[in-house]
Design a protein around this motif. Structure first.
Motif, short mmCIF file in Angstrom:
data_model
loop_
_atom_site.label_atom_id
_atom_site.label_comp_id
_atom_site.label_asym_id
_atom_site.label_seq_id
_atom_site.Cartn_x
_atom_site.Cartn_y
_atom_site.Cartn_z
N GLY A 144 -27.31 -15.19 -28.93
CA GLY A 144 -27.55 -14.02 -29.76
C GLY A 144 -27.25 -12.75 -28.98
O GLY A 144 -27.67 -12.61 -27.83
N VAL A 146 -26.10 -8.21 -29.44
CA VAL A 146 -26.03 -7.04 -30.32
C VAL A 146 -25.18 -5.98 -29.64
O VAL A 146 -25.45 -5.60 -28.49
N THR A 159 -29.40 -3.42 -33.74
CA THR A 159 -29.47 -4.11 -35.03
C THR A 159 -29.74 -5.59 -34.75
O THR A 159 -29.95 -5.99 -33.60
N LYS A 160 -29.70 -6.42 -35.80
CA LYS A 160 -29.95 -7.85 -35.60
C LYS A 160 -28.82 -8.52 -34.83
O LYS A 160 -29.04 -9.47 -34.09
N CYS A 162 -25.37 -10.65 -33.76
CA CYS A 162 -24.75 -11.95 -34.04
C CYS A 162 -25.52 -13.06 -33.34
O CYS A 162 -26.13 -12.85 -32.30
N TRP A 163 -25.44 -14.28 -33.91
CA TRP A 163 -26.10 -15.44 -33.30
C TRP A 163 -25.41 -16.76 -33.62
O TRP A 163 -25.99 -17.83 -33.45
N ARG A 197 -29.65 -11.86 -26.09
CA ARG A 197 -30.89 -12.66 -26.06
C ARG A 197 -30.74 -13.74 -25.00
O ARG A 197 -29.71 -14.42 -24.94
N GLY A 205 -30.51 -17.59 -37.16
CA GLY A 205 -31.28 -16.36 -37.10
C GLY A 205 -31.60 -15.99 -35.67
O GLY A 205 -31.16 -16.66 -34.71
N CYS A 206 -32.38 -14.93 -35.51
CA CYS A 206 -32.66 -14.44 -34.15
C CYS A 206 -34.14 -14.21 -33.92
O CYS A 206 -34.53 -13.41 -33.07
N LYS A 207 -35.02 -14.90 -34.69
CA LYS A 207 -36.46 -14.76 -34.50
C LYS A 207 -36.98 -15.84 -33.55
O LYS A 207 -36.24 -16.74 -33.14
N ASN A 210 -36.23 -19.37 -34.31
CA ASN A 210 -34.84 -19.80 -34.14
C ASN A 210 -34.51 -20.17 -32.70
O ASN A 210 -33.40 -20.66 -32.43
N SER A 291 -37.54 -14.57 -28.15
CA SER A 291 -36.29 -14.12 -28.78
C SER A 291 -35.95 -12.68 -28.40
O SER A 291 -35.08 -12.06 -29.01
#
Length: 729
Positions: A144, A146, A159-160, A162-163, A197, A205-207, A210, A291
Motif C-alpha cells: 500500500g 500514497v 489520500t487512501k 493504492c494497494w 504502508r 483495502g488499506c485498513k 486488510n 496499517s
C-alpha cells in the motif's frame, strides 16, 4: 490538599499533541484530584494548537468530580517518566500509587552521544525504493502506498492511495524506470512527499483488517534532534528493518515485531513503545496501528530527501531484542568466583540485636494473641533508640521507625510512654523514635513499600518495625508464590534504605501441638523461611500453686521494701523475708502507722502477679547460633526475664501429647466469650482492608458459617448488621 510532588514541572515533559483523547482527559482528572486549577490543564492543553478549543477544558473539568476510582497524580508522574523525566535520585521519588517492579530502562539517555545522519547530494531514488521494498516485503505481497495528497490548514494529508500491486511488480517496474519513480507509482506534490504502508495488505483495502502479516511497527519521535533520534534508535539495538529520514523533523524506524495476530501485535507494540519511552524516545501513540503510513524513501518533500538511511540494523529479531532488553534491564548482580573473594571477604553487617539480627536484615516475631507482641516491639524500638538491652539481648543504638497499623494514635503514643516508665529508663533519645500511625489508612504492602521508602529515604533509620503485617498482606496468606511476592517487598525496603525490617505476625488458628516453632506462624511456610531471624513466643501454663507462689513473693517484696527503707532488717527473721504473710505480720508490728498503705500496695502487687502471663521465646536464626530459650513474664506492659528459674521446667501445652492436653483445665464460659469477642474484632479489622465488611467476608476469615458470625455479633453487642453489611457501633 497536601501535595507530595509539584506536577507542573512534569507537564513540560508531556506533549499534549502526542496524547490521545484518553490520555488528555487523564491529565485533567489527575490535576483536579491533586488540587490544581482548571487553568493549569487549559494552559497545558493550549500547547496543542491543532486540537485546542478555548472553553473545552472548563466544560470537561466540571464532569470529573465524584469518581470512586479517581485518576491520581501518579498518572502524570508515569507519563512524564515515559517521556524522559528522571526523578531526583538523591530524593528517590516514587509514584503515588507506584509498585516496586522491574524497570525496562536499558540505557542512560543523557550519556548517549548524538549520531549525525548523512544524506548525500547525489542519490538514486529508484534504488532507494527497491532496497526498502526488498527489506520489508516478499515478492508476492501487496504493498500500500500514497502519492496523492490534499491540504488542510497548511498541512498535506495523504489520500487512501493504492494497494493492489505486489512488491515484485513494483521492483520490476522500478528496475527499468531510469530513475523516474513517478512513472511507476505516480508523481507526488514536491511540498508533500509520498507515503508507504510497511505491512503487507490483502489487495482489497488499506485498513487494519486488510493487513495479512503483522510484521512491523513504526517508531517515530519528532521532539528530539535528528542526531539524537538516530543515536537512541541505534543504542537501543531496535530490530530495525528499514530506517528512513522523513524529510522533516523525524526518522522513521520500521521495527520487527513479528506478531502472529492483531492481539499479539498490540501487546508487542505496547512493550516496544514502553521501552522506547523509558529510554528517552517519546513516541506518538497514533502511529501504533499496523496499517499505518510511513514516509516513502526515494522522493522529495519541501526540498528535503525522504532517504533510506539503513536496512537491517540492531538485533536480528523481536525475540532476540526482547531477551536483550530484559537481560540489560534486570538489576541482578553478576556472577563471581569464590577464588577472587577468598582473600578479600567483605565485612559482615554489624549486629543490630546481639546474637540475633544483623543490620539491614529481616526479623519476624510470631506469637498468639495476648502474647504482648506489640509491646515487645515497642520495647525493641525503645531499646534501639536508647542503645540498651531488649529481652537480655544487647541492641545497637540508632534511629528507628515504628509503623503502627493497629492502634489509634493516642493509644500508641501512650504505650510508648508506659513502656518507658515500666522499664524505668530515662527518655534521653526520643528523637531517635519516629512513629507512622496508619490505622484506618493502611494499604497492601506492595503499595505501602514505595510510600514508606519515599518518606524514609533521608532518615537514616537503623530499623523499621511494622506492626502487624496482617493489615498489609497482599494476596492469599496461604499461597506460597503470593507470599513470596509479599515478603519481597521487605527485601526492597531493606535494600533501598539499608536498614533492618522487623515485623510481627500471629500464630495460625487451632492447636499448635506437634508443630515446630518456625511452622506456627499463620499462612504459607514462606513466612517462616523468609526472615533472617524468626523469634517465636509460646505461652507457658501457669498452675494455681505457681500463681500463689508468685503472689507470695510479690507481697514479701513490698514489705521488704518498707522494712529496708526504715532500716529494720535486723528485726526480721531471715526465713520470714520470703513469706508474704510473715512479712505482713512484721510490718503490722514494726510499722503500725504505715500498715494501711502497705496493705494497699501488697494488694496491688498480688493482683499484678495474678494477672501476669508466662512465655517462652525461641529463635530460628540464619546468621547466628541458636540461643537457649528465654522464659519471660509478661508483666503489663513489659516482658521481664524469669530470674528465679521457676518457668524453666514448665512444658507448654503445644508441646504436650494430645492425650495429655485433653486433661488440661477447660476454659470457663466467660473466657470463651472473651476469646470470641477478640476474634470478631480481629476479623473485622482484617476485612476492612478490602473495603466494606460483610458477614460473608468475616465468615470466610473466621472459617465459620454466616449464621455463626451473626450470632457472635449479637453476643458482642458492639457491632451492627444491615442486610449483610457489618459495622462497628
Amino acid at each position: 490538599m497536601e501535595r507530595q510532588l509539584d506536577l507542573i514541572p512534569l507537564l513540560a515533559f508531556i506533549d499534549p499533541a502526542l496524547c490521545d483523547y484518553g490520555e488528555w482527559l487523564a491529565v485533567g482528572m489527575a490535576l483536579r484530584e491533586e488540587g490544581y486549577s482548571c487553568a493549569v490543564w487549559d494552559e497545558w492543553s493550549a500547547r496543542d494548537s491543532r486540537r485546542y478549543h478555548p472553553g473545552e477544558c472548563a466544560k470537561k473539568w466540571e464532569t470529573f468530580a465524584g469518581s470512586v476510582s479517581p485518576v491520581t497524580g501518579g498518572t502524570i508522574v508515569q507519563m512524564a517518566k515515559d517521556a524522559g523525566w528522571q526523578p531526583d535520585k538523591e530524593g528517590h521519588e516514587i509514584d503515588w500509587d507506584g509498585e516496586i517492579r522491574e524497570d525496562l530502562q536499558v540505557i542512560c539517555p543523557s550519556w548517549v552521544e548524538d549520531a549525525d545522519i548523512v544524506i548525500p547530494e547525489e542519490w538514486e531514488p529508484d534504488k532507494q525504493l527497491i532496497a526498502y521494498l526488498e527489506a520489508l516485503f516478499e515478492a508476492g505481497e501487496n504493498v500500500g502506498y500514497v502519492t496523492d495528497s490534499w491540504e488542510r490548514d497548511g498541512k498535506f494529508l495523504p489520500t487512501k492511495g493504492c494497494w493492489d500491486r505486489t512488491a515484485g511488480e513494483l521492483i520490476a517496474a522500478l528496475s527499468h524506470c531510469g530513475g523516474d519513480i513517478g512513472a511507476v507509482i505516480g508523481d507526488c506534490k514536491p511540498e508533500a512527499g509520498a507515503w508507504i504502508r510497511f505491512n503487507p495488505l490483502d489487495g482489497r483495502g488499506c485498513k487494519n483488517e486488510n493487513v495479512t502479516d503483522f510484521r512491523f511497527a513504526l517508531v517515530e519521535c519528532d521532539n528530539l534532534e535528528l542526531s539524537r533520534q538516530n543515536a537512541l534508535i541505534r543504542e537501543l539495538e531496535l530490530p530495525v528493518a528499514a530506517l528512513v529520514y522523513s524529510g522533516g523533523k523525524s526518522l522513521h524506524a520500521i521495527v520487527r515485531v513479528e506478531a502472529r495476530d492483531y492481539a499479539e501485535y498490540r501487546q508487542r507494540v505496547d512493550y516496544l513503545y514502553g521501552v522506547c519511552r523509558k529510554n528517552g524516545l517519546q513516541l506518538d501513540r497514533q502511529n501504533c496501528n499496523p496499517s499505518r503510513l510511513s514516509r516513502m524513501p526515494g522522493v522529495t518533500r519541501n526540498g528535503q530527501k525522504q532517504y533510506l538511511l539503513a536496512t537491517n540494523i540492531g538485533r536480528e529479531s523481536w525475540l532476540d531484542w526482547k531477551e536483550w532488553v530484559e537481560s540489560q534491564s534486570d538489576d541482578l548482580p553478576d556472577l563471581e568466583t569464590m577464588a577472587d573473594a577468598w582473600d578479600n571477604l567483605p565485612d559482615l553487617a554489624p549486629a543490630l540485636i546481639g546474637g540475633v539480627l544483623r543490620q539491614g536484615h529481616k526479623m519476624l516475631l510470631a506469637g498468639p494473641s495476648k502474647a504482648g507482641k506489640s509491646f515487645a516491639l515497642i520495647e525493641l524500638s525503645i531499646a534501639i533508640a536508647e542503645g540498651k538491652q531488649w529481652l537480655s539481648f544487647d541492641c545497637a543504638k540508632g534511629r528507628v521507625l515504628y509503623v503502627n497499623l493497629e492502634l489509634d494514635r493516642a493509644s500508641c503514643l501512650h504505650r510508648f510512654k508506659d513502656v518507658y516508665t515500666a522499664l524505668n529508663w530515662r527518655p534521653e533519645n526520643l528523637q531517635n523514635i519516629d512513629i507512622w500511625n496508619l490505622r484506618g489508612k493502611s494499604v497492601p504492602m506492595d503499595k505501602l513499600a514505595p510510600r514508606l521508602i519515599r518518606r524514609a529515604s533521608k532518615k537514616n533509620y537503623m530499623a523499621i518495625i511494622i506492626d502487624p503485617i496482617y493489615k498489609v498482606i497482599t494476596g492469599d496468606e496461604n499461597s506460597a508464590d503470593q507470599m513470596a511476592h509479599f515478603c519481597n517487598q521487605f527485601d526492597k525496603v531493606c535494600t533501598e534504605l539499608g536498614c533492618a525490617v522487623i515485623y510481627c505476625h500471629h500464630h495460625s488458628k487451632g492447636a499448635q501441638g506437634g508443630k515446630r516453632a518456625m511452622d506456627r506462624a499463620s499462612g504459607s511456610g514462606v513466612f517462616a523461611r523468609d526472615p533472617d531471624a524468626l523469634l517465636d513466643l509460646i505461652e507457658l501454663p501457669v498452675s494455681e500453686s505457681l500463681k500463689k507462689q508468685e503472689q507470695n513473693k510479690a507481697a514479701a517484696a513490698v514489705c521488704v521494701r518498707y522494712i529496708t527503707r526504715h532500716g529494720l532488717e535486723d528485726e526480721v527473721n531471715q526465713d520470714d523475708l520470703c513469706s508474704g504473710k510473715a512479712m505482713l505480720e512484721a510490718c503490722k508490728k514494726l510499722l503500725p502507722g504505715e500498715f494501711a498503705d502497705i496493705q494497699g500496695e501488697v494488694s496491688k502487687a498480688e493482683q499484678a502477679a495474678a494477672s501476669r502471663t508466662a512465655w517462652r521465646l525461641g529463635g530460628t536464626l540464619r546468621e547466628f547460633p541458636s540461643f537457649p530459650d528465654l522464659n519471660l513474664w509478661f508483666d503489663y506492659p513489659v516482658h521481664k526475664s524469669d530470674p528465679s528459674g521457676v518457668l524453666a521446667d514448665i512444658v507448654p501445652d503445644e508441646e504436650k501429647p494430645a492425650w495429655q492436653r485433653n486433661f488440661s483445665k477447660k476454659k470457663s464460659p466467660e473466657d470463651r466469650k472473651k476469646e470470641r469477642a477478640a476474634s470478631l474484632e480481629i476479623a473485622f479489622e482484617a476485612c476492612k482492608i478490602d473495603g466494606e465488611v460483610t458477614l460473608a467476608s468475616m465468615a470466610e476469615y473466621l472459617g465459620v458459617t454466616e449464621k455463626t458470625v451473626r450470632n457472635r455479633l449479637k453476643e458482642h453487642k458492639g457491632f451492627w448488621i444491615d442486610e449483610g453489611t457489618v459495622g462497628m457501633k
